[in-house]
Design a protein around this motif. Structure first.
Motif, mmCIF file in Angstrom:
data_model
loop_
_atom_site.group_PDB
_atom_site.id
_atom_site.type_symbol
_atom_site.label_atom_id
_atom_site.label_comp_id
_atom_site.label_asym_id
_atom_site.label_seq_id
_atom_site.Cartn_x
_atom_site.Cartn_y
_atom_site.Cartn_z
ATOM 1 N N ALA A 234 44.520 41.722 46.092
ATOM 2 C CA ALA A 234 45.404 42.668 47.523
ATOM 3 C C ALA A 234 45.929 43.618 47.224
ATOM 4 O O ALA A 234 46.770 43.784 47.414
ATOM 5 C CB ALA A 234 45.516 41.057 48.368
ATOM 6 N N HIS A 235 46.754 42.667 46.270
ATOM 7 C CA HIS A 235 48.072 42.689 45.375
ATOM 8 C C HIS A 235 47.240 44.784 44.417
ATOM 9 O O HIS A 235 48.087 45.194 44.141
ATOM 10 C CB HIS A 235 49.129 42.640 44.708
ATOM 11 N N GLY A 236 46.309 45.182 44.242
ATOM 12 C CA GLY A 236 45.904 45.545 43.882
ATOM 13 C C GLY A 236 45.554 45.993 42.246
ATOM 14 O O GLY A 236 45.601 47.003 41.590
ATOM 15 N N HIS A 237 45.674 44.508 42.108
ATOM 16 C CA HIS A 237 45.730 44.510 40.311
ATOM 17 C C HIS A 237 43.833 43.977 40.192
ATOM 18 O O HIS A 237 43.110 42.913 40.551
ATOM 19 C CB HIS A 237 46.569 43.171 40.211
ATOM 20 N N THR A 238 43.550 44.985 39.590
ATOM 21 C CA THR A 238 41.615 44.912 39.395
ATOM 22 C C THR A 238 41.264 44.594 37.697
ATOM 23 O O THR A 238 42.101 45.231 37.520
ATOM 24 C CB THR A 238 41.294 45.510 40.133
ATOM 25 N N ILE A 239 40.214 44.631 37.542
ATOM 26 C CA ILE A 239 40.054 44.791 36.488
ATOM 27 C C ILE A 239 40.720 45.887 35.116
ATOM 28 O O ILE A 239 40.411 45.877 34.454
ATOM 29 C CB ILE A 239 38.940 44.284 35.946
ATOM 30 N N GLY A 240 39.863 47.075 35.806
ATOM 31 C CA GLY A 240 40.586 48.122 35.747
ATOM 32 C C GLY A 240 42.153 49.031 35.547
ATOM 33 O O GLY A 240 42.353 49.768 34.805
ATOM 34 N N THR A 241 43.018 48.054 36.213
ATOM 35 C CA THR A 241 44.154 48.347 36.101
ATOM 36 C C THR A 241 45.129 48.378 35.175
ATOM 37 O O THR A 241 45.499 49.724 34.876
ATOM 38 C CB THR A 241 45.291 47.289 37.241
ATOM 39 N N ASN A 242 44.898 47.677 34.011
ATOM 40 C CA ASN A 242 45.410 48.069 32.438
ATOM 41 C C ASN A 242 44.697 47.231 31.447
ATOM 42 O O ASN A 242 44.053 46.004 31.751
ATOM 43 C CB ASN A 242 47.167 47.513 32.574
ATOM 44 N N ASN A 243 44.686 46.600 30.553
ATOM 45 C CA ASN A 243 44.255 46.237 29.341
ATOM 46 C C ASN A 243 44.313 44.054 29.748
ATOM 47 O O ASN A 243 44.133 43.306 30.296
ATOM 48 C CB ASN A 243 44.795 46.297 28.114
ATOM 49 N N PHE A 244 46.112 44.245 30.337
ATOM 50 C CA PHE A 244 45.951 42.680 30.472
ATOM 51 C C PHE A 244 44.940 42.308 31.622
ATOM 52 O O PHE A 244 44.578 41.368 31.686
ATOM 53 C CB PHE A 244 47.352 42.489 31.048
ATOM 54 N N TYR A 245 44.589 43.055 33.097
ATOM 55 C CA TYR A 245 44.254 42.342 34.023
ATOM 56 C C TYR A 245 42.133 42.370 33.390
ATOM 57 O O TYR A 245 41.588 41.581 33.826
ATOM 58 C CB TYR A 245 43.876 42.930 35.066
ATOM 59 N N THR A 246 42.146 43.012 32.581
ATOM 60 C CA THR A 246 40.973 43.213 31.771
ATOM 61 C C THR A 246 40.351 42.613 31.304
ATOM 62 O O THR A 246 39.851 41.628 31.680
ATOM 63 C CB THR A 246 40.517 44.474 30.974
ATOM 64 N N LEU A 247 41.563 41.896 30.815
ATOM 65 C CA LEU A 247 40.918 41.124 29.585
ATOM 66 C C LEU A 247 41.452 39.388 30.429
ATOM 67 O O LEU A 247 40.790 38.030 30.283
ATOM 68 C CB LEU A 247 42.337 40.550 27.915
ATOM 69 N N TYR A 248 42.777 39.118 31.149
ATOM 70 C CA TYR A 248 42.520 38.204 32.182
ATOM 71 C C TYR A 248 41.274 37.719 33.379
ATOM 72 O O TYR A 248 40.318 37.163 33.141
ATOM 73 C CB TYR A 248 43.466 38.698 33.193
ATOM 74 N N TYR A 249 40.054 39.187 33.589
ATOM 75 C CA TYR A 249 39.752 38.669 34.296
ATOM 76 C C TYR A 249 38.098 38.335 33.698
ATOM 77 O O TYR A 249 37.602 37.762 34.109
ATOM 78 C CB TYR A 249 39.246 40.306 35.124
ATOM 79 N N LEU A 250 38.076 38.589 32.850
ATOM 80 C CA LEU A 250 36.880 38.702 31.386
ATOM 81 C C LEU A 250 36.800 37.205 30.971
ATOM 82 O O LEU A 250 36.222 36.489 31.110
ATOM 83 C CB LEU A 250 37.175 39.686 30.787
ATOM 84 N N LEU A 251 38.196 37.074 30.331
ATOM 85 C CA LEU A 251 38.411 35.595 30.224
ATOM 86 C C LEU A 251 38.498 34.415 31.082
ATOM 87 O O LEU A 251 37.577 33.938 30.899
ATOM 88 C CB LEU A 251 39.568 35.119 29.270
ATOM 89 N N THR A 252 39.405 34.693 32.076
ATOM 90 C CA THR A 252 38.751 32.993 33.433
ATOM 91 C C THR A 252 37.358 33.727 33.976
ATOM 92 O O THR A 252 36.964 32.485 34.556
ATOM 93 C CB THR A 252 40.158 33.828 34.083
ATOM 94 N N GLY A 253 37.081 35.029 34.366
ATOM 95 C CA GLY A 253 35.935 35.141 34.928
ATOM 96 C C GLY A 253 34.804 34.478 33.826
ATOM 97 O O GLY A 253 33.712 33.091 34.660
ATOM 98 N N PHE A 254 34.535 34.956 32.481
ATOM 99 C CA PHE A 254 33.404 33.698 32.037
ATOM 100 C C PHE A 254 33.669 32.658 31.849
ATOM 101 O O PHE A 254 32.556 31.693 31.894
ATOM 102 C CB PHE A 254 33.880 34.488 30.345
ATOM 103 N N HIS A 255 35.259 31.760 32.094
ATOM 104 C CA HIS A 255 35.345 30.923 32.002
ATOM 105 C C HIS A 255 35.110 30.127 33.065
ATOM 106 O O HIS A 255 33.955 28.838 33.432
ATOM 107 C CB HIS A 255 36.976 30.293 31.907
ATOM 108 N N ALA A 256 35.138 31.008 34.384
ATOM 109 C CA ALA A 256 35.220 30.472 36.005
ATOM 110 C C ALA A 256 32.948 30.404 35.821
ATOM 111 O O ALA A 256 32.581 29.465 36.357
ATOM 112 C CB ALA A 256 34.951 30.805 36.917
ATOM 113 N N LEU A 257 32.455 31.017 34.954
ATOM 114 C CA LEU A 257 30.893 31.232 35.125
ATOM 115 C C LEU A 257 30.440 29.962 34.270
ATOM 116 O O LEU A 257 29.604 29.214 34.823
ATOM 117 C CB LEU A 257 30.314 32.441 34.199
#
Lengths: 192, 106
Positions: free
Chosen positions: A123-146
């Motif tokens: 909602a704040h516009g922070h998506t997986i492509g915003t910057n390296n932090f969000y890319t790694l955040y979504y990848l690591l937490t998303g992989f864990h959530a899976l």
């Protein structure tokens, strides 16, 4: 003379792995997951080193309290899964299923909190492509959530097709998910 | 004899041990929240980060020893997992220290 029944024990052919509790295959998975997530965490901290300002500012947008609550949710869920194994060892099937259901329910709570977190970031516009932090955040937490989703499915299966070996193996997967999270949370949400 | 009957998988922790481990883990999580300053945005610094990772080690070790029942395995396995865990956390702390100590010219 020992009769060859043709049946193969789970313990045969695993060498030192057979000394570990439960199915040796789950320990191979645990070792692999520690290696994979460990590399991910190291990559995360290296990316932080390269651009500490972006990482710190981005990390400040995360809901750290939600992450802490989810830690307690997973720890409690792991406790319930361990109690399910204990109940199975005493042939108390109804009680075992109750604990399994409670562990799965807390898995759902974990995913619910994660959904709220992701929704707020997006909602704040922070998506997986915003910057390296969000890319790694979504990848690591998303992989864990899976892994959490898969763990819930595994818990449901071993609660249905139950035996002590099945319960111990299914619960071990769940504890591994817990183990990864207790390192992921401080590294991704708190180190700055 | 059933191969599994003498397997360490049946040497399960007692309910009391499981409950104590849960209490310890919950208390350590509160420690994580305090060391990680969850309600603040300021940088943690090397000391707090070290404390944070030390608490993480204690939590991971408790999960391994009690919930994953590694305590029932031979000492070599317990030491191996512990060393792996310590090496990983020291690597993360070491990388963090490079920035915290200003060792990278900006």
């Amino acid at each position: 003379m020992k009769e060859d029944t043709g049946a193969t024990s789970l313990d045969e052919g695993w060498g030192p792995l057979s000394q570990l509790p439960g199915n040796p295959m789950i320990w191979l998975l645990i070792i692999s997951e520690i290696a994979v997530f460990g590399a991910g965490f190291a990559g995360f901290v290296i990316s932080f080193l390269i651009d500490p300002q972006t990482f710190s500012h981005s990390q400040d947008t995360l809901n750290r309290l939600a992450g802490a609550i989810n830690t307690q949710v997973l720890i409690t869920s792991g406790f319930f899964a361990a109690l399910a194994v204990k109940a199975e060892s005493e042939n108390r099937t109804a009680r075992m299923r109750l604990w399994i259901a409670a562990a799965i329910a807390l898995g759902l709570v974990f995913l619910g909190v994660k959904y709220v977190e992701y929704s707020a970031e997006i909602a704040h516009g922070h998506t997986i492509g915003t910057n390296n932090f969000y890319t790694l955040y979504y990848l690591l937490t998303g992989f864990h959530a899976l892994h959490v989703v898969l763990g819930m499915v595994i818990l449901a299966i071993v609660g249905w097709k139950h035996s002590l070996d099945n319960l111990e193996t299914g619960a071990a997967f769940w504890h591994m998910v817990d183990l990864i999270w207790v390192i992921l949370f401080p590294v991704v949400y708190l180190m700055r | 004899m059933n191969a599994k009957s003498s397997h360490p998988s049946h040497n399960l922790p007692s309910r009391r041990t499981l409950f104590t481990a849960w209490l310890v883990l919950m208390a350590l999580t509160v420690g994580t929240m305090l060391a990680g300053h969850v309600t603040s945005t300021r940088s943690l610094g090397l000391l707090w980060t070290g404390g944070l990772l030390l608490i993480s080690w204690a939590k991971a070790r408790t999960i391994l020893q009690v919930y994953l029942n590694l305590r029932a395995a031979p000492r070599g396995w317990q030491t191996g997992f512990n060393i792996t865990l310590i090496m990983l956390l020291l690597l993360l702390l070491g990388l963090y220290a490079i920035n915290a100590l200003g060792l990278i010219p900006r």
